[in-house]
Design an enzyme around this catalytic site. Sequence first.
Site, PDB file in Angstrom:
ATOM      1  N   LYS A 180       1.736 -11.774 -34.177  1.00 64.16           N
ATOM      2  CA  LYS A 180       0.972 -10.828 -33.355  1.00 64.16           C
ATOM      3  C   LYS A 180       0.196  -9.908 -34.285  1.00 64.16           C
ATOM      4  O   LYS A 180       0.758  -9.051 -34.929  1.00 64.16           O
ATOM      5  CB  LYS A 180       1.913 -10.016 -32.467  1.00 64.16           C
ATOM      6  CG  LYS A 180       1.206  -8.931 -31.673  1.00 64.16           C
ATOM      7  CD  LYS A 180       0.251  -9.528 -30.672  1.00 64.16           C
ATOM      8  CE  LYS A 180      -0.433  -8.459 -29.861  1.00 64.16           C
ATOM      9  NZ  LYS A 180      -1.421  -7.696 -30.621  1.00 64.16           N
ATOM     10  N   GLU A 216       4.806  -8.083 -49.686  1.00 73.34           N
ATOM     11  CA  GLU A 216       3.587  -8.043 -50.482  1.00 73.34           C
ATOM     12  C   GLU A 216       3.459  -6.788 -51.343  1.00 73.34           C
ATOM     13  O   GLU A 216       2.742  -6.794 -52.343  1.00 73.34           O
ATOM     14  CB  GLU A 216       2.368  -8.180 -49.562  1.00 73.34           C
ATOM     15  CG  GLU A 216       2.299  -9.540 -48.874  1.00 73.34           C
ATOM     16  CD  GLU A 216       1.015  -9.740 -48.084  1.00 73.34           C
ATOM     17  OE1 GLU A 216       0.119  -8.862 -48.149  1.00 73.34           O
ATOM     18  OE2 GLU A 216       0.902 -10.781 -47.395  1.00 73.34           O
ATOM     19  N   SER A 267       4.915  -8.244 -34.160  1.00 75.39           N
ATOM     20  CA  SER A 267       4.175  -7.001 -34.251  1.00 75.39           C
ATOM     21  C   SER A 267       4.677  -6.080 -35.345  1.00 75.39           C
ATOM     22  O   SER A 267       4.521  -6.356 -36.521  1.00 75.39           O
ATOM     23  CB  SER A 267       4.241  -6.300 -32.890  1.00 75.39           C
ATOM     24  OG  SER A 267       3.430  -5.163 -32.885  1.00 75.39           O
TER      25      SER A 267
END
Length: 492
Positions: free
Chosen positions: A346, A332, A321
């Site tokens: 998740k 990224e 999560s």
Amino acid sequence: MDEQNVGQENLEQEQVNENKSGFVNMKKFHFVMMLFFIVFLTAGVTTFALSFGEEKVVTVASERTEFNKLYSAYDTLKKEYFKELDQNDLINGAIDGMVKALDDPYTDYMSIDEAKSFHNSIDSSFEGIGAEIQEKDGFIVIVSPIKGSPAEKAGLKPNDTVMSVDGKSIQGMTSTEAVTLIRGEKGTKVELEIQRPGADNLIKVPIIRDEIPIETVYGEMVDDSIAKVQITSFSNNTPQDLVVMLNDLQKQGMKGLVLDLRHNPGGLLDEAINISSMFVPNSKLILKVEDRNGKIKDYPSENDGNPDLPLVVLIDKGSASASEILAAAVRESADVKLVGETSFGKGTVQTAKDLKDGSNLKFTTAKWLTPKGNWIHKEGIKPDFEVSLPSYSTLSIINPDKELKLSSSSTEVETAQKMLNALGYDPGREDGFFDEKTKEAVVAFQKAQKLPEDGVLKGDSTLKLMELLRDKIENNDTQLQKAIEVLKEEMK
């Protein structure tokens, strides 16, 4: 109370977690577990109608014909079942049935009593075993034990399936129901029976409940210029505690940082964004949230500083999560390298509301995407450098109440032999048969640890054996070693 979270179902803290894996945008709670919104807007109307007899039911049903079947079933049971039925039980059961029909482990209904128990555990100290769980395919699975908790000390690991609690099967239970059985007062004992991936037999794990640690940031210098900071969850105070820790480590000479998100099941949305912003350049994306209509909302970094500290992030299958949001954001949007194992996976968002009668329902409302638009749900994040821990780090727990001695044969004996071998005491074999050579190894171990030299593994001898193995795992952390190696290359 309207809450939003993206997260793994939180087992505990004692539910500091039950949506800790998740992440929840909560003002009231430090950790996320299960809060809920009513599944359909007419529930209140339905309750009113049922309270005032069949005539009202017919009136409401004519307005909402899709509920005619539900009302008919209710009336039939109330009139013709062989014993008196409680109206509230039937209504709660109907809501719970709708929730289960969604086949979504992150959507759950909490009755009034369950909600009260949860609120009491949040408002007071956190007491239990300290492990995050989720319901998966009808089973309760460990997402991650909390650092320093009884669950971690007992050897529970991510992906362990809890089959029973104190001898009672919990198959088919929701995570809320399971948590009610597992948590309890400090000093009390609970026995979990678990199935570990790769193990043939079930393992009984006795655990003494304790107060669950709420500290979420741990830091240390690992050499003259590199520090390691572990974040165990994302709570209200985590960003502030992290800033204090980083400032202190900078004073100690920190020039590069290994951020350890292993065994971190998640936490609060705002705090995940705040922490990600510390390492992601201003205006660069941290995540995207896509609703049921395909509408996407971007969450950019609000960093006003210069996040130029060389960084490497550690993840594993217990990272879920909010941990995955942070890991994906720095990779990224800040070109940070990830080391370890593929994360949990998740990628959905939950909304939660308290109902007027004190019950709750939490349900999934959206999915979250990485800055580049990737959905990691059930897939996880694959690290740039895949590194496993030593094989002995995955050994099962040995029940200290069970006696392992000469001529006994079992999988637990096999586990003990592997532990002894890892600690430098040669048992002569690792096939599960306790022979004279194995006894000699046990006696040598007991002598070195100043324990009674009876050649029997039980009680204190078993606990000490597992404790020393945990220490060895920490001191031979191959994932951390690789992260330091990568970081040093980044710092050149």
